[in-house]
Design a protein around this motif. Structure first.
Motif, PDB file in Angstrom:
ATOM      1  N   TYR A 166      39.539 -10.688 -11.910  1.00  0.00           N
ATOM      2  CA  TYR A 166      39.708  -9.310 -12.554  1.00  0.00           C
ATOM      3  C   TYR A 166      38.890  -8.941 -13.573  1.00  0.00           C
ATOM      4  O   TYR A 166      38.348  -9.921 -14.202  1.00  0.00           O
ATOM      5  N   PRO A 167      38.730  -7.664 -13.774  1.00  0.00           N
ATOM      6  CA  PRO A 167      37.423  -7.349 -14.719  1.00  0.00           C
ATOM      7  C   PRO A 167      38.070  -7.622 -16.166  1.00  0.00           C
ATOM      8  O   PRO A 167      39.486  -7.484 -16.362  1.00  0.00           O
ATOM      9  N   PRO A 168      37.425  -7.935 -17.278  1.00  0.00           N
ATOM     10  CA  PRO A 168      37.746  -7.792 -18.619  1.00  0.00           C
ATOM     11  C   PRO A 168      38.262  -6.768 -19.065  1.00  0.00           C
ATOM     12  O   PRO A 168      37.685  -5.768 -18.668  1.00  0.00           O
ATOM     13  N   LYS A 169      38.965  -6.577 -19.984  1.00  0.00           N
ATOM     14  CA  LYS A 169      39.583  -5.477 -20.711  1.00  0.00           C
ATOM     15  C   LYS A 169      38.296  -4.534 -21.020  1.00  0.00           C
ATOM     16  O   LYS A 169      37.522  -5.056 -21.733  1.00  0.00           O
ATOM     17  N   GLY A 170      38.423  -3.156 -20.885  1.00  0.00           N
ATOM     18  CA  GLY A 170      37.204  -2.478 -21.477  1.00  0.00           C
ATOM     19  C   GLY A 170      36.109  -2.274 -20.521  1.00  0.00           C
ATOM     20  O   GLY A 170      35.228  -1.632 -21.041  1.00  0.00           O
ATOM     21  N   MET A 171      35.897  -3.161 -19.751  1.00  0.00           N
ATOM     22  CA  MET A 171      34.675  -3.241 -19.060  1.00  0.00           C
ATOM     23  C   MET A 171      34.526  -2.605 -17.449  1.00  0.00           C
ATOM     24  O   MET A 171      35.803  -2.799 -16.808  1.00  0.00           O
ATOM     25  N   GLU A 172      33.791  -1.691 -17.363  1.00  0.00           N
ATOM     26  CA  GLU A 172      33.870  -0.886 -16.046  1.00  0.00           C
ATOM     27  C   GLU A 172      33.209  -1.468 -15.059  1.00  0.00           C
ATOM     28  O   GLU A 172      32.555  -1.074 -14.391  1.00  0.00           O
ATOM     29  N   ILE A 173      33.756  -2.653 -14.551  1.00  0.00           N
ATOM     30  CA  ILE A 173      33.412  -3.586 -13.506  1.00  0.00           C
ATOM     31  C   ILE A 173      34.385  -3.888 -12.499  1.00  0.00           C
ATOM     32  O   ILE A 173      35.577  -3.808 -12.983  1.00  0.00           O
ATOM     33  N   LEU A 174      34.294  -4.025 -11.104  1.00  0.00           N
ATOM     34  CA  LEU A 174      35.215  -4.252 -10.192  1.00  0.00           C
ATOM     35  C   LEU A 174      35.448  -5.771  -9.577  1.00  0.00           C
ATOM     36  O   LEU A 174      34.464  -6.287  -9.999  1.00  0.00           O
ATOM     37  N   PRO A 175      36.715  -6.169  -9.459  1.00  0.00           N
ATOM     38  CA  PRO A 175      36.742  -7.467  -9.102  1.00  0.00           C
ATOM     39  C   PRO A 175      35.908  -7.700  -7.871  1.00  0.00           C
ATOM     40  O   PRO A 175      35.664  -6.682  -6.927  1.00  0.00           O
ATOM     41  N   ARG A 176      35.111  -8.866  -7.698  1.00  0.00           N
ATOM     42  CA  ARG A 176      34.680  -9.074  -6.401  1.00  0.00           C
ATOM     43  C   ARG A 176      34.536 -10.770  -6.043  1.00  0.00           C
ATOM     44  O   ARG A 176      34.943 -11.502  -6.773  1.00  0.00           O
ATOM     45  N   GLY A 177      34.054 -10.874  -4.618  1.00  0.00           N
ATOM     46  CA  GLY A 177      34.100 -12.222  -4.248  1.00  0.00           C
ATOM     47  C   GLY A 177      35.467 -12.858  -3.677  1.00  0.00           C
ATOM     48  O   GLY A 177      35.054 -13.775  -2.885  1.00  0.00           O
ATOM     49  N   ILE A 178      36.243 -12.285  -3.734  1.00  0.00           N
ATOM     50  CA  ILE A 178      37.724 -12.716  -3.356  1.00  0.00           C
ATOM     51  C   ILE A 178      37.825 -12.889  -1.754  1.00  0.00           C
ATOM     52  O   ILE A 178      37.976 -14.034  -1.242  1.00  0.00           O
ATOM     53  N   GLU A 179      37.418 -11.698  -1.282  1.00  0.00           N
ATOM     54  CA  GLU A 179      37.396 -11.598   0.334  1.00  0.00           C
ATOM     55  C   GLU A 179      36.447 -12.511   0.681  1.00  0.00           C
ATOM     56  O   GLU A 179      36.658 -13.277   1.768  1.00  0.00           O
ATOM     57  N   GLU A 180      35.269 -12.553   0.148  1.00  0.00           N
ATOM     58  CA  GLU A 180      34.213 -13.308   0.894  1.00  0.00           C
ATOM     59  C   GLU A 180      34.499 -14.772   0.785  1.00  0.00           C
ATOM     60  O   GLU A 180      34.520 -15.543   1.885  1.00  0.00           O
ATOM     61  N   LEU A 181      35.170 -15.266  -0.283  1.00  0.00           N
ATOM     62  CA  LEU A 181      35.698 -16.451  -0.488  1.00  0.00           C
ATOM     63  C   LEU A 181      36.982 -16.971   0.626  1.00  0.00           C
ATOM     64  O   LEU A 181      36.732 -17.847   1.280  1.00  0.00           O
ATOM     65  N   ILE A 182      37.570 -15.909   0.912  1.00  0.00           N
ATOM     66  CA  ILE A 182      38.806 -16.097   1.937  1.00  0.00           C
ATOM     67  C   ILE A 182      37.840 -16.328   3.133  1.00  0.00           C
ATOM     68  O   ILE A 182      38.159 -17.307   4.174  1.00  0.00           O
ATOM     69  N   CYS A 183      37.187 -15.296   3.607  1.00  0.00           N
ATOM     70  CA  CYS A 183      36.311 -15.436   4.902  1.00  0.00           C
ATOM     71  C   CYS A 183      35.707 -16.684   4.986  1.00  0.00           C
ATOM     72  O   CYS A 183      35.616 -17.403   6.310  1.00  0.00           O
ATOM     73  N   VAL A 184      34.740 -17.163   4.200  1.00  0.00           N
ATOM     74  CA  VAL A 184      34.084 -18.042   4.388  1.00  0.00           C
ATOM     75  C   VAL A 184      34.840 -19.475   4.383  1.00  0.00           C
ATOM     76  O   VAL A 184      34.749 -20.271   5.182  1.00  0.00           O
ATOM     77  N   THR A 185      35.915 -19.545   3.426  1.00  0.00           N
ATOM     78  CA  THR A 185      37.039 -20.509   3.870  1.00  0.00           C
ATOM     79  C   THR A 185      37.464 -20.591   5.306  1.00  0.00           C
ATOM     80  O   THR A 185      37.602 -21.662   5.771  1.00  0.00           O
TER      81      THR A 185
END
Ligand SMILES: Nc1nc2c(ncn2[C@@H]2O[C@H](COP(=O)(O)OP(=O)(O)OP(=O)(O)O)[C@@H](O)[C@H]2O)c(=O)[nH]1
Ligand SMILES: [Mg+2]
Length: 375
Positions: A166-185
């Protein structure tokens, strides 16, 4: 049958293992730590949507003993999965905090302990807290570099995946990598199941072999004692009951049925092959030529020969029984047994001859087992 794979989530304390688990499961299941250890003991979490469950662990901390304790918990768990057919671990997610670059190599080295029993367990390295996509490349390279140095002991990771739960407070970035981790697994689960069957098979064989070799050492010691009794009968006759006992013991370790004709045939073939082993005979003649041996009392020489012969028989039996156990044999023609017995007997006598040559023909009967079991 339990169809879900078990994935053990490992990493330094505070790397974000519990946070990652919550993001993958999609609910707040695992306790997240603020300022101290969040997770104290190993616990499994699952979701209906996923074909694997995640096992949260207490993170390694930077103190030596803290890390040792965690590593021991892990390897106990992994071993008991192999030994007792408890739920096994099929894969590791090894979390590395992408923001603490100084510790990457040190953290990854703990994998060497964890993987001691099971080098081939597939591992995904998760670069947690990957706040900045621009740093992904160098972080991945850093992990690859560490693995280059230790791959012999740990194998290489299946994938290295930067993740932001999850993004840190106040930073405009998106969560990432979770989908890829699930797929590769998911993509790697089939082979993870096969690997774990293979690991269990190997572990089972390793235990059987260790037990059979221990029994061999004990019997060879008894043979050395029997051989030292100065009675006027040929060695082979006194040794046969000991040899038969040893072979029976080893065949039991390999789960063979003692009443089965095939088991009996195998056992007598080993004893016969031992009695006529040309390699052993030739080697014993060599042994008698070692300078200084002529000065040995006959009973001492007999003890040495007896112990060595029984040791060779035991070593050969381990190989033979293992082949029978895994089904890697031709049941119709058992001549291959002769070759194995010959080679193991020859090797055992050669080892003793070498040591005696170095020591001017001197060796105490009780030392021969030490010499023989030494790799
Ligand atoms: N913003 C942000 N914070 C994160 C992320 N991952 C972990 N954290 C923070 O890092 C701290 C430690 O996270 P945990 O998930 O408790 O770490 P852990 O690896 O489970 O720690 P132990 O259980 O003590 O070994 C918490 O304050 C989390 O909120 C992330 O993706 N984004
Ligand atoms: Mg935790």
């Amino acid at each position: 049958m339990d169809q879900k794979a078990n994935i053990l989530v490992l990493g330094t304390s505070g790397a974000g293992k519990s946070t990652l688990i919550n993001a993958v499961i999609g609910r707040e299941v695992a306790k997240v730590g603020y300022g101290k250890h969040g997770t104290e003991k190993m616990q499994a979490y699952e979701s209906e949507d996923l074909s694997f469950r995640l096992i949260d662990s207490r993170g390694f901390d930077y103190s030596f003993w803290g890390t040792q304790k965690t590593v021991k918990d892990m390897s106990d768990w992994m071993k008991s999965g192999l030994r007792d057919k408890k739920p096994r671990i099929h894969m590791l997610w090894f979390c590395v905090d992408a923001t603490s670059k100084r510790f990457t190599a040190k953290t990854l080295k703990t994998l060497e302990y964890v993987k001691k029993e099971w080098k081939d367990i597939p591992t995904i390295v998760v670069l947690t807290k990957s706040f900045f996509p621009a740093e992904d490349k160098e972080n991945i390279e850093m992990v690859q570099e560490t693995f280059r140095k230790m791959a012999k002991r740990t194998g290489r990771p299946v994938a290295i995946i930067p993740v932001l739960a999850y993004p840190p407070k106040g930073m405009e970035i998106l969560p990432r990598g979770i989908e890829e981790l699930i797929c590769v697994t998911e993509e790697n689960l089939d082979s993870a199941f096969k690997d774990s069957d293979e690991a269990v098979r190997r572990y089972d064989l390793k235990c059987k072999k260790a037990n059979a070799q221990a029994l061999t050492a004990v019997s060879a010691s008894s043979a050395a004692v029997v051989g030292a009794i100065p009675i006027g009968v040929p060695d082979a006759v006194i040794l046969t009951p000991l040899e038969t006992g040893l072979i029976t013991g080893i065949s039991k370790i390999y789960g063979m049925n003692q009443k089965d004709d095939f088991t009996k045939t195998i056992a007598s073939r080993i004893v016969e092959a031992g009695a006529v082993s040309m390699a052993a005979k030739a080697a014993i003649n060599q042994l008698k030529l070692v300078p200084g041996v002529a000065n040995l009392a006959a009973d001492v020489l007999n003890a040495i020969v007896a112990g060595t012969i029984v040791f060779g028989i035991g070593e050969a039996s381990v190989i033979v029984m293992e082949k029978v156990y895994v089904g890697d044999i031709d049941k119709e023609n058992l001549d291959w047994i002769n070759g194995i017995v010959n080679s193991k007997m020859g090797k055992a006598v050669a080892k003793i001859t070498e040591i005696m040559s170095k020591n001017n023909g001197k060796i105490k009967p009780k030392e021969i087992i030490e010499v023989l079991v030494k790799k």
